[in-house]
Design a protein around this motif. Structure first.
Motif, PDB file in Angstrom:
ATOM      1  N   SER A  51       7.554  38.523  -0.858  1.00 28.26           N
ATOM      2  CA  SER A  51       6.698  37.826   0.093  1.00 28.26           C
ATOM      3  C   SER A  51       5.331  38.498   0.084  1.00 28.26           C
ATOM      4  CB  SER A  51       7.299  37.854   1.506  1.00 28.26           C
ATOM      5  OG  SER A  51       7.120  39.123   2.095  1.00 28.26           O
ATOM      6  N   ASN A  52       4.409  37.990   0.893  1.00 28.44           N
ATOM      7  CA  ASN A  52       3.080  38.598   0.979  1.00 28.44           C
ATOM      8  C   ASN A  52       3.114  39.974   1.640  1.00 28.44           C
ATOM      9  OD1 ASN A  52       1.618  36.561  -0.279  1.00 28.44           O
ATOM     10  ND2 ASN A  52       1.511  35.373   1.606  1.00 28.44           N
ATOM     11  N   THR A  53       4.180  40.263   2.359  1.00 26.00           N
ATOM     12  CA  THR A  53       4.228  41.519   3.103  1.00 26.00           C
ATOM     13  C   THR A  53       5.200  42.541   2.534  1.00 26.00           C
ATOM     14  OG1 THR A  53       5.850  40.568   4.626  1.00 26.00           O
ATOM     15  CG2 THR A  53       3.522  40.435   5.267  1.00 26.00           C
ATOM     16  N   LEU A  75       4.817  51.829  -5.419  1.00 22.58           N
ATOM     17  CA  LEU A  75       5.620  50.769  -6.003  1.00 22.58           C
ATOM     18  C   LEU A  75       4.887  50.215  -7.223  1.00 22.58           C
ATOM     19  CD1 LEU A  75       8.082  48.837  -5.635  1.00 22.58           C
ATOM     20  CD2 LEU A  75       6.532  47.369  -4.338  1.00 22.58           C
ATOM     21  N   GLU A  76       5.624  50.026  -8.305  1.00 25.92           N
ATOM     22  CA  GLU A  76       5.081  49.406  -9.506  1.00 25.92           C
ATOM     23  C   GLU A  76       5.907  48.159  -9.786  1.00 25.92           C
ATOM     24  OE1 GLU A  76       5.229  52.269 -12.654  1.00 25.92           O
ATOM     25  OE2 GLU A  76       4.005  53.713 -11.551  1.00 25.92           O
ATOM     26  N   VAL A  77       5.242  47.009  -9.830  1.00 27.02           N
ATOM     27  CA  VAL A  77       5.910  45.735 -10.088  1.00 27.02           C
ATOM     28  C   VAL A  77       5.316  45.133 -11.353  1.00 27.02           C
ATOM     29  CG1 VAL A  77       6.443  43.433  -9.198  1.00 27.02           C
ATOM     30  CG2 VAL A  77       6.222  45.344  -7.610  1.00 27.02           C
ATOM     31  N   ASP A  78       6.179  44.781 -12.302  1.00 25.47           N
ATOM     32  CA  ASP A  78       5.736  44.153 -13.547  1.00 25.47           C
ATOM     33  C   ASP A  78       5.643  42.646 -13.357  1.00 25.47           C
ATOM     34  OD1 ASP A  78       5.686  46.609 -14.811  1.00 25.47           O
ATOM     35  OD2 ASP A  78       7.716  46.417 -15.590  1.00 25.47           O
ATOM     36  N   LEU A  79       4.411  42.119 -13.392  1.00 22.35           N
ATOM     37  CA  LEU A  79       4.185  40.684 -13.242  1.00 22.35           C
ATOM     38  C   LEU A  79       3.932  40.054 -14.609  1.00 22.35           C
ATOM     39  CD1 LEU A  79       1.802  40.414 -10.157  1.00 22.35           C
ATOM     40  CD2 LEU A  79       4.265  40.043 -10.257  1.00 22.35           C
ATOM     41  N   PRO A  80       4.611  38.950 -14.906  1.00 21.10           N
ATOM     42  CA  PRO A  80       4.360  38.257 -16.174  1.00 21.10           C
ATOM     43  C   PRO A  80       2.892  37.827 -16.263  1.00 21.10           C
ATOM     44  CG  PRO A  80       6.245  37.312 -15.021  1.00 21.10           C
ATOM     45  CD  PRO A  80       5.604  38.289 -14.091  1.00 21.10           C
ATOM     46  N   ALA A  81       2.304  37.976 -17.431  1.00 21.60           N
ATOM     47  CA  ALA A  81       0.929  37.567 -17.706  1.00 21.60           C
ATOM     48  C   ALA A  81      -0.109  38.321 -16.876  1.00 21.60           C
ATOM     49  CB  ALA A  81       0.751  36.057 -17.517  1.00 21.60           C
ATOM     50  N   VAL A 108      -3.877  47.305   1.515  1.00 21.81           N
ATOM     51  CA  VAL A 108      -4.649  46.211   2.101  1.00 21.81           C
ATOM     52  C   VAL A 108      -4.433  44.935   1.292  1.00 21.81           C
ATOM     53  CG1 VAL A 108      -6.408  47.722   3.088  1.00 21.81           C
ATOM     54  CG2 VAL A 108      -6.690  46.878   0.763  1.00 21.81           C
ATOM     55  N   ALA A 109      -4.795  43.823   1.884  1.00 24.55           N
ATOM     56  CA  ALA A 109      -4.559  42.513   1.271  1.00 24.55           C
ATOM     57  C   ALA A 109      -5.193  42.398  -0.110  1.00 24.55           C
ATOM     58  CB  ALA A 109      -5.069  41.412   2.188  1.00 24.55           C
ATOM     59  N   GLU A 110      -6.350  42.986  -0.308  1.00 27.98           N
ATOM     60  CA  GLU A 110      -7.035  42.890  -1.605  1.00 27.98           C
ATOM     61  C   GLU A 110      -6.182  43.471  -2.731  1.00 27.98           C
ATOM     62  OE1 GLU A 110      -9.747  41.660  -4.254  1.00 27.98           O
ATOM     63  OE2 GLU A 110      -9.816  41.243  -2.110  1.00 27.98           O
ATOM     64  N   ALA A 111      -5.510  44.567  -2.472  1.00 25.52           N
ATOM     65  CA  ALA A 111      -4.653  45.195  -3.487  1.00 25.52           C
ATOM     66  C   ALA A 111      -3.430  44.333  -3.781  1.00 25.52           C
ATOM     67  CB  ALA A 111      -4.222  46.586  -3.018  1.00 25.52           C
ATOM     68  N   ARG A 112      -3.029  43.499  -2.806  1.00 26.10           N
ATOM     69  CA  ARG A 112      -1.844  42.648  -2.981  1.00 26.10           C
ATOM     70  C   ARG A 112      -2.167  41.290  -3.596  1.00 26.10           C
ATOM     71  NH1 ARG A 112      -0.716  44.153   2.772  1.00 26.10           N
ATOM     72  NH2 ARG A 112      -1.208  42.006   3.226  1.00 26.10           N
ATOM     73  N   ARG A 113      -3.414  41.032  -3.895  1.00 22.21           N
ATOM     74  CA  ARG A 113      -3.838  39.719  -4.394  1.00 22.21           C
ATOM     75  C   ARG A 113      -3.052  39.250  -5.621  1.00 22.21           C
ATOM     76  NH1 ARG A 113      -8.693  36.787  -3.373  1.00 22.21           N
ATOM     77  NH2 ARG A 113      -9.221  38.605  -2.154  1.00 22.21           N
ATOM     78  N   LEU A 115      -0.022  39.834  -6.444  1.00 23.39           N
ATOM     79  CA  LEU A 115       1.304  39.409  -5.971  1.00 23.39           C
ATOM     80  C   LEU A 115       1.210  38.085  -5.218  1.00 23.39           C
ATOM     81  CD1 LEU A 115       2.849  42.769  -4.754  1.00 23.39           C
ATOM     82  CD2 LEU A 115       3.517  41.442  -6.740  1.00 23.39           C
ATOM     83  N   ALA A 116       0.179  37.936  -4.389  1.00 29.16           N
ATOM     84  CA  ALA A 116       0.005  36.689  -3.641  1.00 29.16           C
ATOM     85  C   ALA A 116      -0.186  35.512  -4.594  1.00 29.16           C
ATOM     86  CB  ALA A 116      -1.184  36.805  -2.687  1.00 29.16           C
ATOM     87  N   ASN A 117      -0.983  35.704  -5.638  1.00 31.23           N
ATOM     88  CA  ASN A 117      -1.183  34.640  -6.628  1.00 31.23           C
ATOM     89  C   ASN A 117       0.123  34.302  -7.339  1.00 31.23           C
ATOM     90  OD1 ASN A 117      -3.896  34.448  -6.030  1.00 31.23           O
ATOM     91  ND2 ASN A 117      -4.507  35.856  -7.643  1.00 31.23           N
ATOM     92  N   PHE A 118       0.911  35.317  -7.654  1.00 35.51           N
ATOM     93  CA  PHE A 118       2.200  35.097  -8.300  1.00 35.51           C
ATOM     94  C   PHE A 118       3.132  34.302  -7.383  1.00 35.51           C
ATOM     95  CE2 PHE A 118       6.574  36.329  -9.235  1.00 35.51           C
ATOM     96  CZ  PHE A 118       6.647  35.994 -10.579  1.00 35.51           C
ATOM     97  N   ILE A 119       3.161  34.635  -6.100  1.00 35.83           N
ATOM     98  CA  ILE A 119       4.010  33.930  -5.128  1.00 35.83           C
ATOM     99  C   ILE A 119       3.615  32.459  -5.050  1.00 35.83           C
ATOM    100  CG2 ILE A 119       4.543  33.708  -2.658  1.00 35.83           C
ATOM    101  CD1 ILE A 119       4.328  36.812  -2.551  1.00 35.83           C
ATOM    102  N   ILE A 120       2.311  32.192  -5.009  1.00 40.19           N
ATOM    103  CA  ILE A 120       1.841  30.807  -4.948  1.00 40.19           C
ATOM    104  C   ILE A 120       2.310  30.031  -6.171  1.00 40.19           C
ATOM    105  CG2 ILE A 120      -0.232  29.342  -5.055  1.00 40.19           C
ATOM    106  CD1 ILE A 120      -1.586  31.551  -3.289  1.00 40.19           C
ATOM    107  N   LYS A 121       2.171  30.629  -7.341  1.00 39.56           N
ATOM    108  CA  LYS A 121       2.607  29.956  -8.571  1.00 39.56           C
ATOM    109  C   LYS A 121       4.116  29.733  -8.567  1.00 39.56           C
ATOM    110  CE  LYS A 121      -1.128  31.762 -11.373  1.00 39.56           C
ATOM    111  NZ  LYS A 121      -1.515  32.732 -12.398  1.00 39.56           N
ATOM    112  N   GLN A 122       4.881  30.730  -8.143  1.00 39.69           N
ATOM    113  CA  GLN A 122       6.337  30.594  -8.110  1.00 39.69           C
ATOM    114  C   GLN A 122       6.766  29.509  -7.137  1.00 39.69           C
ATOM    115  OE1 GLN A 122       7.204  32.306 -11.057  1.00 39.69           O
ATOM    116  NE2 GLN A 122       9.055  32.488  -9.880  1.00 39.69           N
ATOM    117  N   SER A 123       6.110  29.465  -5.974  1.00 38.26           N
ATOM    118  CA  SER A 123       6.441  28.451  -4.969  1.00 38.26           C
ATOM    119  C   SER A 123       6.148  27.052  -5.511  1.00 38.26           C
ATOM    120  CB  SER A 123       5.643  28.681  -3.687  1.00 38.26           C
ATOM    121  OG  SER A 123       6.024  29.876  -3.082  1.00 38.26           O
ATOM    122  N   PHE A 124       5.033  26.900  -6.196  1.00 39.46           N
ATOM    123  CA  PHE A 124       4.651  25.602  -6.755  1.00 39.46           C
ATOM    124  C   PHE A 124       5.659  25.149  -7.810  1.00 39.46           C
ATOM    125  CE2 PHE A 124       2.487  23.088  -9.998  1.00 39.46           C
ATOM    126  CZ  PHE A 124       2.073  22.017  -9.241  1.00 39.46           C
TER     127      PHE A 124
END
Length: 127
Positions: A51-53, A75-81, A108-113, A115-124
């Motif tokens: 999630s965003n949080t 935390l290190e998260v591997d995001l595709p692309a 802060v939210a800027e550092a999570r951007r 992940l937020a973009n990935f969540i939006i794409k996954q939701s779509f």
């Protein structure tokens, strides 16, 4: 409650009283490789939902290590692309019934951007 809470957080009593069904952000089921590093521990696992949080990191954490997992770390998260996203995170709870740890993002939210973009794409794409 059947969950083990890391009592080092000052707001642990509040979180125990809040139902686990109350979510601030929508959770998206994912399968992403991630690593949580704290002062004395490394937890290697798979992100089950995001999630965003925060996120839930599915990982094999031996019961003997569970009580000693530091509440704050990286935390290190591997995001595709996108590559690896690094964030500060804190342990919300250890969940032996699900086999992992719930983490809240401390950055802060800027550092999570990313992940937020990935969540939006996954939701779509999951609709």
């Amino acid at each position: 409650m059947d969950l083990t809470y890391v009592a080092i957080h000052r707001d642990v009593h509040y979180r125990q009283a809040v139902s686990s069904d109350r979510r601030v952000s929508e959770r998206v089921p994912v399968v992403l490789r991630a690593l949580y590093r704290s002062r004395d521990h490394v937890v290697d696992g798979i992100v089950a939902d995001l999630s965003n949080t925060g996120l839930f990191l599915s990982a094999d954490i031996p019961a003997t290590d569970a009580a000693g997992v530091d509440p704050t770390g990286q935390l290190e998260v591997d995001l595709p692309a996108h590559g690896t996203v690094r964030l500060a995170a804190e342990v919300v709870r250890l969940d032996p019934s699900r086999g992992g740890v719930a983490l809240r993002f401390a950055d802060v939210a800027e550092a999570r951007r990313p992940l937020a973009n990935f969540i939006i794409k996954q939701s779509f794409w999951s609709r």
